[in-house]
Structure formats: structure tokens, C-alpha cells
Motif scaffolding. Sequence first.
Motif, PDB file in Angstrom:
ATOM      1  N   ASP A  23      24.899  -9.025  51.823  1.00  0.00           N
ATOM      2  CA  ASP A  23      26.093  -7.902  51.253  1.00  0.00           C
ATOM      3  C   ASP A  23      27.252  -8.838  51.135  1.00  0.00           C
ATOM      4  O   ASP A  23      27.846  -8.827  49.772  1.00  0.00           O
ATOM      5  CB  ASP A  23      26.015  -6.944  52.413  1.00  0.00           C
ATOM      6  N   ASN A  68      23.039  -4.807  49.518  1.00  0.00           N
ATOM      7  CA  ASN A  68      23.705  -3.504  49.546  1.00  0.00           C
ATOM      8  C   ASN A  68      24.480  -3.362  48.633  1.00  0.00           C
ATOM      9  O   ASN A  68      25.359  -4.017  47.674  1.00  0.00           O
ATOM     10  CB  ASN A  68      24.925  -3.881  50.789  1.00  0.00           C
ATOM     11  N   ASP A  75      20.354   1.198  55.093  1.00  0.00           N
ATOM     12  CA  ASP A  75      20.638   0.273  55.994  1.00  0.00           C
ATOM     13  C   ASP A  75      20.852   0.862  57.545  1.00  0.00           C
ATOM     14  O   ASP A  75      20.746   1.920  57.839  1.00  0.00           O
ATOM     15  CB  ASP A  75      21.860  -0.576  55.406  1.00  0.00           C
ATOM     16  N   HIS A  76      21.424  -0.026  58.291  1.00  0.00           N
ATOM     17  CA  HIS A  76      21.687   0.309  59.642  1.00  0.00           C
ATOM     18  C   HIS A  76      21.937   1.737  59.961  1.00  0.00           C
ATOM     19  O   HIS A  76      23.132   2.384  59.424  1.00  0.00           O
ATOM     20  CB  HIS A  76      22.925  -0.313  60.216  1.00  0.00           C
ATOM     21  N   GLU A 136      29.271  -4.538  61.728  1.00  0.00           N
ATOM     22  CA  GLU A 136      28.508  -3.515  60.879  1.00  0.00           C
ATOM     23  C   GLU A 136      28.904  -1.988  60.833  1.00  0.00           C
ATOM     24  O   GLU A 136      29.357  -1.636  62.302  1.00  0.00           O
ATOM     25  CB  GLU A 136      26.940  -3.750  61.485  1.00  0.00           C
ATOM     26  N   ASP A 137      29.290  -1.404  59.986  1.00  0.00           N
ATOM     27  CA  ASP A 137      29.624  -0.159  60.283  1.00  0.00           C
ATOM     28  C   ASP A 137      30.886   0.227  60.885  1.00  0.00           C
ATOM     29  O   ASP A 137      30.966   1.040  61.842  1.00  0.00           O
ATOM     30  CB  ASP A 137      28.539   0.890  60.418  1.00  0.00           C
ATOM     31  N   SER A 158      24.100   1.534  52.730  1.00  0.00           N
ATOM     32  CA  SER A 158      24.607   1.525  53.973  1.00  0.00           C
ATOM     33  C   SER A 158      25.195   3.035  54.376  1.00  0.00           C
ATOM     34  O   SER A 158      25.401   3.760  53.240  1.00  0.00           O
ATOM     35  CB  SER A 158      25.578   0.501  54.398  1.00  0.00           C
ATOM     36  N   HIS A 191      26.466 -10.630  60.721  1.00  0.00           N
ATOM     37  CA  HIS A 191      27.050 -10.015  59.364  1.00  0.00           C
ATOM     38  C   HIS A 191      28.240 -10.626  58.885  1.00  0.00           C
ATOM     39  O   HIS A 191      29.196 -10.925  59.873  1.00  0.00           O
ATOM     40  CB  HIS A 191      27.277  -8.380  59.497  1.00  0.00           C
ATOM     41  N   GLY A 223      28.398   2.787  52.368  1.00  0.00           N
ATOM     42  CA  GLY A 223      28.218   2.551  51.233  1.00  0.00           C
ATOM     43  C   GLY A 223      27.611   4.039  50.323  1.00  0.00           C
ATOM     44  O   GLY A 223      28.015   4.133  49.401  1.00  0.00           O
TER      45      GLY A 223
HETATM   46  O1  LIG Z   1      25.841  -3.861  58.149  1.00  0.00           O
HETATM   47  C1  LIG Z   1      26.081  -4.286  57.409  1.00  0.00           C
HETATM   48  C2  LIG Z   1      26.154  -4.087  56.068  1.00  0.00           C
HETATM   49  O2  LIG Z   1      26.893  -5.266  55.234  1.00  0.00           O
HETATM   50  C3  LIG Z   1      26.834  -2.852  55.524  1.00  0.00           C
HETATM   51  O3  LIG Z   1      28.167  -2.962  55.320  1.00  0.00           O
HETATM   52  P1  LIG Z   1      29.201  -1.755  55.225  1.00  0.00           P
HETATM   53  O4  LIG Z   1      28.808  -0.871  56.587  1.00  0.00           O
HETATM   54  O5  LIG Z   1      30.542  -2.366  55.140  1.00  0.00           O
HETATM   55  O6  LIG Z   1      28.795  -1.101  54.144  1.00  0.00           O
END
Ligand SMILES: O=C[C@H](O)COP(=O)(O)O
Length: 358
Positions: free
Chosen positions: A288, A35, A108-109, A181-182, A61, A225, A64
Amino acid sequence: MSILSVVPAGVVTGDNLRKLLNYAKEHKFAIPSFNCTSTSTVNAALEAARDAKSPVMIQFSNGGGAYFAGKGLDNKDQTASIIGSVAGAQYVRAVAKAYGIPVILHSDHCAKKLLPWFDGMLAADEAYFKLHGEPLFSSHMLDLSEEPKEENIEICVKYLKRMAPMKLLLEMEIGITGGEEDGVNNEDVDNAALYTQPEDIWDIYREFSKITDLFTIAAAFGNVHGVYKPGNVKLHPELLGKHQEFVKGKLGTADSKPVFFVFHGGSGSTAEEIKTAVEFGVIKMNIDTDTQFAYWMGLRDFYESKKAYLQSQIGNPEGADKPNKKYYDPRVFIREAEKGMIKRVHQAFKELGSANTL
Ligand SMILES: O=C[C@H](O)COP(=O)(O)O
Ligand SMILES: O=C(CO)COP(=O)(O)O
Ligand SMILES: [Zn+2]
Ligand SMILES: [Zn+2]
């Protein structure tokens, strides 16, 4: 035969992406996906990959991406996340080839409420495709794991139909990744949801295969996570072997690993857990939290060792009139953060078996 005789350096998409993933599967290694939130973290991942002679994945993400464009930018209707993820992708495209390594560019997600972000990136892929005959990104993730399975599959299929003409790969999630996450807190979800069932994998495989073979599955096998004190959720990567067997049986194929699996929550996992996951068909692992911490440690250690040089513009242990510019220049202290991250990135290549494969 090495990877660079199979695919070129730079961002790989479509047929080359398929070749690279198959190469990883055949040679029993996985590619780490980091990430990234800035040119600094992108560069750290690319530099480490070049030096480790490994392919690498860079992913943005939703948060991100927004950070990449600037925290000062309004993210109304996902505009900052779209602009930043696209800018990040363009940046990676601008430099990847110079590092001499194959790079997979991914997002990502993406939960249901974030679909406007996904649509914005797809629009950028389509515009890029018109000009260059390939999408801007190599792949995107849809994470509809919070929705009923039928709806998850239905929405993925709808998007796959839009992505397939560009040979853009889709990563989907089934089962829930614990932790956070997020900003979605999954720390207290039902334990069963943290472990995907083989039937679910087959339902996805069957429906997606009708459209394309360019998809990967992030199945839950106790993934979390973040890094926490060991608790009641245990990683069971061997479950992926059961899924492979089930799909193999349904397909009646000789291929013992028909499914490309993705390992979320790579941080804090043991070398043994990673090895088992790769053995059962993981070809991508996300990292990440550990690289965030490594980046911070690089900066922290620099600050601790140069503290006396970092308190004022003029004056340090070498003299009251000595300037400190060469310590507080961001190119110096951010570089130290990068060095911290680079070390952790190297560890990932080693544990996933992707080092020295170019
Ligand atoms: O979903 C997990 C990843 O580590 C993204 O994290 P973040 O949403 O803090 O950028
Ligand atoms: O899965 C991840 C991103 O999607 C990364 O998880 P970690 O932060 O636990 O490494
Ligand atoms: Zn999820
Ligand atoms: Zn994840």
C-alpha cells in the motif's frame, strides 16, 4: 503449463482461487495485493498486471472502501465502507476480464469494531451467489489479532461457516502488524506480539481445516505497515519456515508447505526478505504505502516539469494567450500519477516472481 490454462481471466473465486494459489505455491511465487481506493488505482494495478503477464489481487481497506464511495458520504454504521467496497468490487468485476488476467478480489483488515462492514460485504456476497453461483469477492480478511487467540479463532470459525458454502476464502491475522492500520496505532506494542509462535499457527490450522481448506494466515514476523527508518523491529520471514515444519509434523504430511501465508506491510521490504518469505510459503503480499508514494511521485514529477503550464487557464512559456487545458485535465495529471504507480506495481511482480506466469 501457464496460469491461463489453469484458471480463466477475470475475477477468480472458489475452486479457481484454490487452483491459482496452489499454482503459485508449486511454482514458488506470490501474488501482490494492492490497496486500491479509486477506479484510477484499480486500473493502474490491472494495467501493470496485464503488461507484466501476472495475476493480481485488488483489495479494499475499510477506509479505502469508504473513499471509493466518496468522502462526502456519511459512514455511520459502516454504510459508506460497505457501499464503497461493494461498488469497488463491482467495478473490478466489470473490467477485469477485459485486461485478460486472473484477478483476486479481496477486502483488507477488519477489526472487531468493524464487523458490521464485514457483515455488509458478506450480504453482498450472498446476494451475488444467489444470482451467479459464486460470491462477489474472492476473499475477505478478518483481523482479530488484538483479541485473545481463542476469541480470534472462535469468531473466524463462526464466519468461516457462513463463507464456506460460497467457497469464499478467509484471511486471518495472528500476532500484530506494527505501524498503523485503519487509524489503530501499533507503533509501541510488545515486541513478542510482532512474532507469531508455531503453536498458534497449528491451533488455527487445526480448527479451520475442520470447515474448509480455503483460508490463509497473516502471521506476524516483524511486519510493519508503512515505511519507517530501520528500527528495532526486524523482519524474520524465515520464522514462517518453522511454522510450516511444525504444521507438517502435526499433520504427518509430505507437503513441506501446508500453510498459505500472507505477508503484510510489503512496502519498504528488501528483495531478499521477499524472496525468503516466498520460499517459506507466502503466496500473497500486501503493498500500500509504496504504491501511494509512487502515485504521488508521478503527479509531483509531472507538476514540477509542467509547472509553468499549470498556473492559469491561459498563458504559458509558449505565449501569453496559449490555453493550458491539456495540462490541467485530470485525465492528464491523474494519468501521470497512474504511471508512477504502475512502475512500482511492476517491481512487485518482479520481486514476488509472479511476472510472466500467465
Ligand atoms: O492496513 C493497512 C492498509 O495499508 C490499509 O490502510 P488504510 O486503512 O490507510 O486504507
Ligand atoms: O499490509 C498492508 C495492507 O494490509 C500494506 O502494508 P504497507 O502499506 O506497509 O505496504
Ligand atoms: Zn492487524
Ligand atoms: Zn496489512
